[in-house]
Each structure stands twice: as C-alpha cells, then as structure tokens.
Design a protein around this motif. Structure first.
Motif, short mmCIF file in Angstrom:
data_model
loop_
_atom_site.label_atom_id
_atom_site.label_comp_id
_atom_site.label_asym_id
_atom_site.label_seq_id
_atom_site.Cartn_x
_atom_site.Cartn_y
_atom_site.Cartn_z
N MET A 156 35.67 37.44 49.34
CA MET A 156 34.28 37.89 49.13
C MET A 156 33.66 38.02 50.51
O MET A 156 32.77 37.24 50.88
CB MET A 156 33.54 36.89 48.24
CG MET A 156 33.97 37.00 46.79
SD MET A 156 33.50 35.56 45.82
CE MET A 156 34.89 34.50 46.20
N HIS A 160 40.93 35.42 47.02
CA HIS A 160 39.84 36.32 46.62
C HIS A 160 38.87 36.41 47.80
O HIS A 160 38.15 35.46 48.08
CB HIS A 160 39.18 35.73 45.37
CG HIS A 160 37.99 36.49 44.86
ND1 HIS A 160 37.16 35.98 43.88
CD2 HIS A 160 37.52 37.72 45.16
CE1 HIS A 160 36.20 36.86 43.62
NE2 HIS A 160 36.39 37.92 44.39
N HIS A 200 43.72 29.73 42.84
CA HIS A 200 42.74 30.77 43.18
C HIS A 200 41.88 30.24 44.32
O HIS A 200 41.27 29.17 44.21
CB HIS A 200 41.89 31.10 41.94
CG HIS A 200 40.92 32.21 42.16
ND1 HIS A 200 41.29 33.54 42.08
CD2 HIS A 200 39.60 32.21 42.46
CE1 HIS A 200 40.24 34.31 42.33
NE2 HIS A 200 39.20 33.52 42.57
N ASP A 230 38.78 31.02 46.94
CA ASP A 230 37.60 31.86 47.12
C ASP A 230 37.08 31.80 48.55
O ASP A 230 36.56 30.78 48.98
CB ASP A 230 36.50 31.38 46.17
CG ASP A 230 36.84 31.70 44.73
OD1 ASP A 230 37.02 32.89 44.43
OD2 ASP A 230 36.91 30.76 43.91
N ASP A 235 37.07 36.37 36.36
CA ASP A 235 36.64 35.30 37.27
C ASP A 235 35.15 35.02 37.15
O ASP A 235 34.32 35.88 37.45
CB ASP A 235 37.00 35.74 38.71
CG ASP A 235 36.73 34.68 39.75
OD1 ASP A 235 36.38 33.55 39.37
OD2 ASP A 235 36.88 34.99 40.95
ZN ZN Z 1 37.12 34.00 42.73
#
Ligand code: ZN
Ligand code: DX5
Length: 225
Positions: free
Chosen positions: A69, A67, A34, A36, A176
């Motif tokens: 953001m 992911h 994962h 970020d 998450d």
């Molecule tokens: Zn995340």
C-alpha cells in the motif's frame, strides 16, 4: 477438502512477540503470511518494510504474500523480492504503468497481484486480468486493521469471478479487510479463493481454532449451490 487459502495478516499480531505469531501460523492450517506494507502516503498509516519482512522470512515456513500500500511501488519490487516475498500485490490506484509493473514483479520471480480499493471498478482490470496471478479486492479502505467489511464487496467478488472465467485467467481472488468467521462463507460462495484475516485471527482467544474453522468452510454448502 476445501481449496480456498487462508492468509493471516501479521498487522494485527503482537509486534513485541512476532516470533510466537509466526510460529502459530507455521503450525496452523493457514496457507500464506499476509504482510501489509504502508507508506503514510498512499494510505494514512505506516507499518513496516523490507527489513522486517526479511526477518520474518527467516522463520516463516509458508509463502509471504506482500501487499504494497505504497506510492511508486515499482521502485521497490526487487527489494521486496530479495526480502523473501513470494507474491507482490500493488495497488491499481498507485500504478500509472501497471502492465510494466506486473512484468517487473514476474521478472523478480514473484506471483503478481493487483489490489483494488473499494471504489475502483472491477472492470478496470479487464485488459490485464490474463497477466495476473492475484486480484485483491479491498473490502475496507486500506490503511488500518479492524475495520468493518463493506458489504458491496460481495457483488464485486461475483463480478471478478465472472471476468476471470470469461478471460480464462488463472488469477486468484483475494479478499482483504474485515474478514472473519461471520462472513467467510458468503465471501467464498461469491467466488473468493484467498481470505486475508488480521483481527479475526490475532485478536481471537484461540487464533489457531479460527484459522482451522475458516479453512474448513465449504464453498458450496448444501442448499447454496
Ligand atoms: Zn492487506
Ligand atoms: C488493511 C490491510 C489488511 C488488514 C486486514 O489495509 O490491507 O490486510 O491487515 O485487517 P483486518 O482483518 O483486521 O480487517
């Protein structure tokens, strides 16, 4: 055999020795990496971008779950796909043209995900749930690792699960933030498919053992069906 997936978040890893953390995940029972990505605009923190992800992809032997953001994620989908992302998740709150962005992710050859901040009603993705491969429920406010799990997420997972069943969607529910051995069982029993864990894995004395324990949890332990 459990069918849920474990996705350790490298955000909590030692960035001066990413190679070891990548090797650890490669050799563990984890399913995905994962990753970020934070832009200092959508969230109040900056992490890393496609350059680092491209480097990670040269060593990673498991899918890269990215992911985003970030604001205006549609501007960077093809760049993250080219960097090696197998799945790309964008935030509902950052996408005024979500349907188009989802199609863009799929056209780039990636699994498409939508993430919801803790305050965003799960019902808002009802009209798009059939198009999704992943629905990521934030169980902390995005931007930082090591925060406390927001307990209200449990009922949001149940709600998402029933929506997915109703719409016959293939979307996996990913949870998450603040996930660890202390709450993983409850999260899975509520209907989650993918557990993201940063601190719980990389700040542990024996990360591989934590991953193995998380992977070994049964969704429906005796007495909890
Ligand atoms: Zn995340
Ligand atoms: C938070 C990130 C998470 C974070 C999780 O904004 O999306 O993926 O790395 O970290 P922990 O597991 O430490 O809460």
């Amino acid at each position: 055999m459990s069918k849920h997936l474990i996705a350790p978040s490298l955000l909590a890893a030692d960035f001066l020795d990413l190679q070891s953390s990548i090797a650890l995940v490669n050799e563990s029972k984890a399913d995905w990496f994962h990753l970020d990505v934070m832009d200092g605009r959508f969230v109040p923190n900056i992490s890393f971008g496609m350059f680092i992800i491209k480097q990670i992809s040269t060593l990673a032997k498991k899918p890269l779950d990215v992911h985003l953001m970030i604001e205006e994620p549609e501007r960077y989908i093809s760049a993250f796909a080219a960097a090696g992302a197998q799945s790309i998740t964008v935030h509902y709150e950052a996408c005024p043209h979500l349907h188009r962005t989802i199609q863009q992710i799929k056209e780039a050859g990636c699994r498409a995900g939508v993430a919801l901040n803790p305050h965003t009603p799960v019902s808002l993705v009802e009209d798009i749930i059939e198009d999704l491969d992943l629905l990521l429920l934030m169980s902390v406010n995005p931007g930082f690792g090591g925060q406390k799990f927001i307990y209200r997420t449990i009922s949001r997972i149940e709600q998402a699960r029933s929506m997915i069943i109703t719409h016959n969607s293939r979307a996996l529910i990913e949870v998450d933030g603040g996930v660890g051995l202390q709450n993983a069982q409850k999260i899975l029993s509520a209907g989650a498919d993918v557990l993201v864990a940063g601190s719980a894995v990389f700040k542990a004395e024996d990360p591989r053992w934590v991953i193995e324990q998380m992977k070994g949890i049964s969704e429906n332990p005796v007495g909890m069906v």
